[in-house]
Design a protein around this motif. Structure first.
Motif, PDB file in Angstrom:
ATOM      1  N   ALA A   1     -15.323  19.385  42.451  1.00  0.00           N
ATOM      2  CA  ALA A   1     -13.935  19.454  42.903  1.00  0.00           C
ATOM      3  C   ALA A   1     -13.033  18.619  42.002  1.00  0.00           C
ATOM      4  CB  ALA A   1     -13.832  18.969  44.350  1.00  0.00           C
TER       5      ALA A   1
ATOM      6  N   ARG B   1      -9.808  20.092  39.937  1.00  0.00           N
ATOM      7  CA  ARG B   1      -8.429  19.616  40.117  1.00  0.00           C
ATOM      8  C   ARG B   1      -7.843  19.146  38.800  1.00  0.00           C
ATOM      9  NH1 ARG B   1     -10.880  17.051  44.792  1.00  0.00           N
ATOM     10  NH2 ARG B   1     -10.459  18.320  46.639  1.00  0.00           N
TER      11      ARG B   1
ATOM     12  N   GLY C   1      -6.962  22.039  36.596  1.00  0.00           N
ATOM     13  CA  GLY C   1      -5.723  22.666  37.013  1.00  0.00           C
ATOM     14  C   GLY C   1      -4.495  21.920  36.529  1.00  0.00           C
TER      15      GLY C   1
ATOM     16  N   ARG D   1      -9.696  11.244  44.858  1.00  0.00           N
ATOM     17  CA  ARG D   1      -9.473  12.572  45.438  1.00  0.00           C
ATOM     18  C   ARG D   1      -8.096  12.725  46.069  1.00  0.00           C
ATOM     19  NH1 ARG D   1     -14.064  14.652  49.429  1.00  0.00           N
ATOM     20  NH2 ARG D   1     -13.167  13.045  50.792  1.00  0.00           N
TER      21      ARG D   1
ATOM     22  N   LEU E   1      -5.204  12.840  43.493  1.00  0.00           N
ATOM     23  CA  LEU E   1      -5.185  14.118  42.790  1.00  0.00           C
ATOM     24  C   LEU E   1      -4.622  15.225  43.674  1.00  0.00           C
ATOM     25  CD1 LEU E   1      -8.597  14.217  40.867  1.00  0.00           C
ATOM     26  CD2 LEU E   1      -6.336  14.546  39.855  1.00  0.00           C
ATOM     27  N   GLU E   2      -5.028  15.237  44.926  1.00  0.00           N
ATOM     28  CA  GLU E   2      -4.529  16.259  45.849  1.00  0.00           C
ATOM     29  C   GLU E   2      -3.018  16.149  46.009  1.00  0.00           C
ATOM     30  OE1 GLU E   2      -6.506  16.315  49.582  1.00  0.00           O
ATOM     31  OE2 GLU E   2      -8.498  16.631  48.718  1.00  0.00           O
TER      32      GLU E   2
ATOM     33  N   TRP F   1      -1.234  17.402  42.897  1.00  0.00           N
ATOM     34  CA  TRP F   1      -1.401  18.849  42.826  1.00  0.00           C
ATOM     35  C   TRP F   1      -0.488  19.550  43.825  1.00  0.00           C
ATOM     36  CZ3 TRP F   1      -3.364  22.362  39.701  1.00  0.00           C
ATOM     37  CH2 TRP F   1      -3.606  23.651  40.189  1.00  0.00           C
ATOM     38  N   GLU F   2      -0.428  19.018  45.050  1.00  0.00           N
ATOM     39  CA  GLU F   2       0.391  19.643  46.095  1.00  0.00           C
ATOM     40  C   GLU F   2       1.882  19.519  45.787  1.00  0.00           C
ATOM     41  OE1 GLU F   2      -0.337  21.121  49.078  1.00  0.00           O
ATOM     42  OE2 GLU F   2      -2.477  20.783  49.360  1.00  0.00           O
TER      43      GLU F   2
END
Length: 398
Positions: free
Chosen positions: A78, A82, A85, A296, A299-300, A303-304
């Motif tokens: 994962a 990420r 991306g 994590r 990064l989320e 990304w969001e």
């Protein structure tokens, strides 16, 4: 909660009011600190959930012991996805987890079997500069340095001019860590290097998460970076990007270990080493797992939110800070397309100024005569004006 918070923001440009309502609650622990934190370009502030994610990794260990490896490796996959991306990488296995950007550089240097010529700049981060010099001392590389111009800027044309048929590798940052300069024309540097049969490694540490990056369009051979700063993931969660053309050609490195083997958990030991497929060939020994969980949530969130929106908001905040400083007679550079996420103030005693500011409750840092101030989505406009006021007062003592 991160997904819900960002969804509540809607698709619009970021605003302070919306961020305070929906995103700031995700950072209750760091926002409880009584200071104006403008060192976001150095150590990023972690979401509350980062501690929960690390605890999840530990709980898997306590509960399952060696059975934890399956979800741990899922977390590694994962992480790679990420980061891929965010970089615009064409596939996740192009991303190789590393504990530092310097480890990524060493892996690249150790893909070469003979002494090589490296073209780089005087503006690279200390670790990158130090590693290259050590390799030079050991006669593994011959270094050619590109100097800054009279304004302290690095130019793509100067890099292109330094590349010749003897060049093997070019090492250059997209955003310079001292000044925040975005080095324009890197695509021309990459094209020139390839014409001469050389490869290019781009340091993206001060770019990813704050400046849109597309390694596919750039066509760089390698890139390095990590989560310590704008991705809010702390130390240890770094990576090396390797272009698919090199992975598909079977490139490998001397920096290796059992995780780079073909089917490592089968524990085969052929006399001729058999490397894993694609980017797995650049893995090393047993990887550190906790940093992957630690990084994590950050990064989320990036990304969001989307790097484009973060960039727009960053430039807006920098504009407020530069304007507030100008009102108080302090010249600063920032809020420009050719600058990254932080504002700089030149001063011969920048380190002392930063120390004095810290005593006044404003957390900044300094590098090579530049005071660096980096607002982010957790900073309010009131904080930026307060920081400008206190900096102007501090400067009176210098």
């Amino acid at each position: 909660m991160i997904h819900a918070a960002v969804r509540a923001l809607g698709p619009h440009l970021l605003t302070e009011a919306a961020l305070e309502e929906h995103v700031h609650p995700l950072f209750s622990r760091v926002l409880a600190r009584e200071e104006v934190y403008l060192a976001n370009h150095s150590l990023g502030r972690p979401p509350d959930r980062a501690a929960q994610d690390v605890q999840e990794a530990m709980d898997l260990w306590y509960r399952d012991m060696d059975g934890a490896w399956e979800p741990w490796l899922e977390a590694m996959s994962a992480f790679r996805g990420r980061v891929a991306g965010l970089l615009g990488a064409s596939r996740p296995d192009c991303i190789v987890p590393k504990t530092s950007a310097g480890q990524g550089l060493r892996a690249v240097l150790n893909t070469y079997r003979d002494r090589i010529k490296v073209v780089t700049t005087r503006g690279e981060f200390d670790s990158i500069d130090f590693i290259l010099k050590v390799y030079g001392e050991h006669r593994r590389v011959d270094l050619v340095y590109v100097e800054p111009d009279a304004a302290g800027e690095f130019r793509a044309d100067d890099l292109v001019a330094a590349i010749d048929d003897a060049t093997d590798l070019v090492v250059v940052s997209m955003v310079m860590f001292v000044t925040g300069q975005v080095v324009e024309g890197l695509d021309r540097v990459v094209a020139a290097a390839h014409r001469h049969g050389a490869r290019v490694l781009v340091d993206l540490y001060h770019a990813v998460g704050t400046v849109p990056v597309d390694v596919g369009a750039l066509n760089a051979d390698f890139a390095i970076g990590g989560s310590y700063k704008y991705l809010r993931g702390g130390p240890g969660a770094c990576w090396l990007y390797v272009h698919p053309r090199h992975l598909d050609a079977g490139m490998s490195t001397l920096d290796t270990g059992w995780f780079a083997k073909k089917e490592p958990f089968r524990y085969g030991r052929p006399e001729v080493p058999e490397f894993g497929v694609g980017g797995d060939a650049f893995l090393e020994s047993t990887p550190p797992i906790l940093p992957l969980f630690q990084a994590r949530a950050g990064l989320e969130l990036v990304w969001e939110l989307g790097v484009g929106r973060l960039r727009t908001y960053s430039l807006h905040q920098q504009s407020i800070l530069v304007g507030a400083l100008a009102e108080r007679g302090v010249a600063a550079v920032g809020a420009r397309p050719d600058r990254g996420a932080f504002v700089t103030v030149r001063h011969a005693r920048a380190a002392d100024v930063s120390k004095a500011l810290h005593a006044e409750g404003v957390n900044t840092d300094a590098r090579s005569g530049y005071l660096r101030l980096c607002p982010d989505i957790l900073n309010t406009e009131a904080e930026l004006h307060l920081a400008a006021e206190r900096l102007a007062e501090v400067l009176k003592a210098f």
